[in-house]
Design a protein around this motif. Sequence first.
Motif, PDB file in Angstrom:
ATOM      1  N   PHE A  85      12.526  61.396  15.304  1.00 35.03           N
ATOM      2  CA  PHE A  85      12.954  60.012  15.462  1.00 35.03           C
ATOM      3  C   PHE A  85      12.241  59.168  14.406  1.00 35.03           C
ATOM      4  O   PHE A  85      11.012  59.035  14.451  1.00 35.03           O
ATOM      5  N   PRO A  86      12.972  58.586  13.455  1.00 35.08           N
ATOM      6  CA  PRO A  86      12.330  57.860  12.354  1.00 35.08           C
ATOM      7  C   PRO A  86      11.594  56.595  12.781  1.00 35.08           C
ATOM      8  O   PRO A  86      10.669  56.155  12.107  1.00 35.08           O
ATOM      9  N   ASN A  87      11.987  56.023  13.919  1.00 37.48           N
ATOM     10  CA  ASN A  87      11.377  54.787  14.398  1.00 37.48           C
ATOM     11  C   ASN A  87      10.134  55.028  15.245  1.00 37.48           C
ATOM     12  O   ASN A  87       9.516  54.082  15.727  1.00 37.48           O
ATOM     13  N   MET A  88       9.750  56.298  15.440  1.00 35.42           N
ATOM     14  CA  MET A  88       8.588  56.646  16.258  1.00 35.42           C
ATOM     15  C   MET A  88       7.498  57.245  15.386  1.00 35.42           C
ATOM     16  O   MET A  88       7.770  57.866  14.364  1.00 35.42           O
ATOM     17  N   THR A  89       6.271  57.086  15.845  1.00 36.07           N
ATOM     18  CA  THR A  89       5.145  57.729  15.167  1.00 36.07           C
ATOM     19  C   THR A  89       5.149  59.226  15.475  1.00 36.07           C
ATOM     20  O   THR A  89       5.903  59.690  16.347  1.00 36.07           O
ATOM     21  N   VAL A  90       4.280  59.943  14.793  1.00 35.59           N
ATOM     22  CA  VAL A  90       4.120  61.376  15.052  1.00 35.59           C
ATOM     23  C   VAL A  90       3.795  61.599  16.530  1.00 35.59           C
ATOM     24  O   VAL A  90       4.431  62.420  17.197  1.00 35.59           O
ATOM     25  N   LEU A  91       2.828  60.856  17.047  1.00 31.04           N
ATOM     26  CA  LEU A  91       2.434  61.012  18.448  1.00 31.04           C
ATOM     27  C   LEU A  91       3.600  60.699  19.384  1.00 31.04           C
ATOM     28  O   LEU A  91       3.859  61.437  20.337  1.00 31.04           O
ATOM     29  N   GLU A  92       4.323  59.631  19.123  1.00 29.82           N
ATOM     30  CA  GLU A  92       5.458  59.264  19.975  1.00 29.82           C
ATOM     31  C   GLU A  92       6.553  60.324  19.931  1.00 29.82           C
ATOM     32  O   GLU A  92       7.177  60.614  20.946  1.00 29.82           O
TER      33      GLU A  92
END
Length: 171
Positions: A85-92
């Motif tokens: 998901f491009p809108n999320m961080t690695v952790l998310e």
Amino acid sequence: MLELKNVKKSYDGTPVLTDISLNIEDGEIVSILGPSGCGKTTLLRILIGLEQQTKGQILMDGEDISHLKPSERNMGIIFQNYALFPNMTVLENVEYALKLRSDKKAESRKIALQTLEAIGMSDQTKKRPSQLSGGQQQRVAIARALVNRPKVLLLDEPPGALDLPLRKDMQ
């Protein structure tokens, strides 16, 4: 553990998969090889539940799972394009699937951080996929597939972006 019985898939009457039958035992690693366009990814999408086979059965531990949603199949998948998901961080990204499960929601952050530590990405948790190299994106996709501890892990050419030493380490 996983059995395919005469699985067929057609699109608008054109056969893509015909009579695929396969038995995979617990702990086995199976590779499906073939030229581009022969149906390998279609078969993975059917197994995970993103597509429905035209005919045939998919059994896990003797139970027909063909009618189950992807979230009910206890499988993980890593696509060729990673599908982060491009809108999320690695952790998310890694935590996302855990947050959907009521039994894992409370400990989702802890599990995601442990998984990222295990793949050597704990220092990248706040970055977005666009800020990562191809190999790093691939490791995030692997972590996201592993956090739910799936019974079956489906891989659509996942180690391709990793250099040889890292590929061996990840395996």
